[in-house]
Enzyme design. Sequence first.
Site, PDB file in Angstrom:
ATOM      1  N   SER A   1     103.423   8.246   4.019  1.00 55.43           N
ATOM      2  CA  SER A   1     102.872   8.139   2.660  1.00 55.43           C
ATOM      3  C   SER A   1     102.742   6.666   2.306  1.00 55.43           C
ATOM      4  O   SER A   1     103.515   5.833   2.810  1.00 55.43           O
ATOM      5  CB  SER A   1     103.827   8.804   1.657  1.00 55.43           C
TER       6      SER A   1
ATOM      7  N   TYR B   1     112.532   9.273  -1.120  1.00 58.33           N
ATOM      8  CA  TYR B   1     111.218   9.662  -0.579  1.00 58.33           C
ATOM      9  C   TYR B   1     110.550   8.469   0.100  1.00 58.33           C
ATOM     10  O   TYR B   1     110.100   8.551   1.243  1.00 58.33           O
ATOM     11  CB  TYR B   1     110.341  10.199  -1.720  1.00 58.33           C
TER      12      TYR B   1
END
Length: 272
Positions: free
Chosen positions: A145, A158
Amino acid sequence: MNRFTGKVAIVTGGASGIGAAVCRRIVAEGGKVAVADLNGERAAALAKEIGSAALAVQFDAAEEESIRNLVATTVKHFGSLHVLHNNAADISAAIQVGDTNAVDIDMAVWDRVMNVNLRGYLVGCKYAIPHIAAAGGGSIVNTASGAGLQGDLVRIAYGTSKGAIMSLTRYVATQHAHQNIRCNAVAPGLVITPALKDGDPGLIGILKRHTLLEFAQPEEIASMVAYLASDESRYVTGQVLTIDGGLSIHNPMIADLQDYMTQAGAAAQQNK
Ligand SMILES: NC(=O)c1ccc[n+]([C@@H]2O[C@H](COP(=O)([O-])OP(=O)(O)OC[C@H]3O[C@@H](n4cnc5c(N)ncnc54)[C@H](O)[C@@H]3O)[C@@H](O)[C@H]2O)c1
């Protein structure tokens, strides 16, 4: 294009969003796919929609035994394995709320995120690689990501897990190239998945202001995953390909500069 004729793939987090688009794409191009997801019902519904080239497998990316079973079930059903798309991530609301900063984060949240997003990808490689090697080689594609490339005000677990996936990608690429196995990652920016359609309009507005192109649909990430998973990318390995509509390539002040220039232009017009 029929880049997956005779190929078998596992797509984790395959029941929704980016993973579902990859499952559809692989089968549309002649391949077979295990739709692997924590949500067994959604995986079964997608596999039913796709037809006999798809197999639904319920599994939990946080559990080593569950991943071992996913790989074994897929190979037993389809006879071989050529592609692993590690794509599952725990982005449930409970995890997102608890994933804050280094001081405030609950360690159970950190552990869950690392187990699913990072350890799960490593364990997927651990059990899939011997089968991919036995098939003569293939490709692993990890979903990282943009959050793994830069710091942010929230979601330390994350972002850290996604940064580590980029390192994992380079290590797997380096250590298994001799078995004709390539490993690459995609780093998406904002993608309009079902979970994000109803996202906070304020936050989405800020992202829009800084993203040069229109937001992506899952199919646009699936195009890159299909390229990396197929032999068309035969000479590409260890790469992280950012797909973010230009979010990360420009001067960080560009949106403010744009506003400034618009205002300066308006003032100059007024003073004429
Ligand atoms: N949507 C975006 O804007 C965006 C941006 C950057 C990266 N990503 C990444 O893309 C990947 C796919 O996300 P998405 O946006 O398609 O989300 P999504 O919620 O549509 O899909 C994620 C899937 O993962 C499954 N899952 C969650 N925990 C699991 C577990 N423990 N074991 C197995 N499966 C599990 C979910 O059930 C779901 O089907 C994720 O790795 C995410 O971090 C998404």
